[in-house]
Design a protein around this motif. Structure first.
Motif, mmCIF file in Angstrom:
data_model
loop_
_atom_site.group_PDB
_atom_site.id
_atom_site.type_symbol
_atom_site.label_atom_id
_atom_site.label_comp_id
_atom_site.label_asym_id
_atom_site.label_seq_id
_atom_site.Cartn_x
_atom_site.Cartn_y
_atom_site.Cartn_z
ATOM 1 N N ARG A 52 0.842 -1.204 0.000
ATOM 2 C CA ARG A 52 0.000 0.000 0.000
ATOM 3 C C ARG A 52 0.872 1.246 0.000
ATOM 4 N N GLN A 54 0.675 5.686 0.630
ATOM 5 C CA GLN A 54 -0.110 6.683 1.353
ATOM 6 C C GLN A 54 -0.141 7.997 0.579
ATOM 7 N N GLU A 55 -1.347 8.568 0.491
ATOM 8 C CA GLU A 55 -1.525 9.873 -0.131
ATOM 9 C C GLU A 55 -2.511 10.662 0.708
ATOM 10 N N ASP A 56 -2.132 11.882 1.047
ATOM 11 C CA ASP A 56 -2.972 12.752 1.875
ATOM 12 C C ASP A 56 -3.401 12.067 3.171
ATOM 13 N N GLY A 57 -2.484 11.308 3.790
ATOM 14 C CA GLY A 57 -2.759 10.652 5.063
ATOM 15 C C GLY A 57 -3.590 9.387 4.980
ATOM 16 N N GLU A 58 -4.003 8.987 3.790
ATOM 17 C CA GLU A 58 -4.842 7.792 3.607
ATOM 18 C C GLU A 58 -4.041 6.714 2.880
ATOM 19 N N TRP A 59 -4.209 5.466 3.334
ATOM 20 C CA TRP A 59 -3.554 4.336 2.670
ATOM 21 C C TRP A 59 -4.371 3.896 1.467
ATOM 22 N N SER A 60 -3.692 3.545 0.417
ATOM 23 C CA SER A 60 -4.333 3.072 -0.808
ATOM 24 C C SER A 60 -4.917 1.682 -0.601
ATOM 25 N N GLU A 61 -5.649 1.240 -1.603
ATOM 26 C CA GLU A 61 -6.067 -0.159 -1.660
ATOM 27 C C GLU A 61 -4.805 -1.006 -1.862
#
Length: 121
Positions: A52, A54-61
């Motif tokens: 995974r 991370q972008e903008d504090g969120e983990w990708s699928e």
């Protein structure tokens, strides 16, 4: 069909194929420039089941459709040539352990997963 007619038809077909191939090469190269490819090697003792970013504090699928067994190598693609170079990357193993590390994808061509460590070159 005479031999001359067959040779003429083969020459025309060859010209058309060659013309099609040469016109496809620049289009493929242009598309290829818009991708951000990198290899991932599993040099650990465990099986990797999630990758995974991370972008903008969120983990990708999960990027992986299949597990990465020890010794496996795959090629992944961001499918864009835009974005930040340094991206936090998380690795999950089938034993429940996971770890993450920052990766400079502008410089990294190969990520090497070792036991609880992610190296890149």
């Amino acid at each position: 069909m005479t031999r001359t007619t067959a040779m003429l038809m083969a020459a025309i077909a060859g010209t058309l194929i060659a013309a099609g191939m040469t016109s496809a090469i620049p289009a493929f190269a242009a598309d290829d420039d818009k991708h951000w490819y990198f290899d991932v090697e599993n040099d650990s003792n465990g099986t990797v089941n999630e990758f995974r970013t991370q972008e903008d504090g969120e983990w990708s699928e999960n990027w992986l459709s299949n597990r990465l067994e020890p010794g496996d190598k795959i090629k992944l693609d961001f499918e864009t040539d835009e974005g930040q170079c340094e991206v936090r990357t998380q690795i999950h193993l089938t034993d429940g352990t996971f770890f993450d590390a920052p990766v400079d994808y502008c410089k990294a061509k190969t990520l090497i997963i070792q036991n609880n460590t992610l190296l890149w070159k």
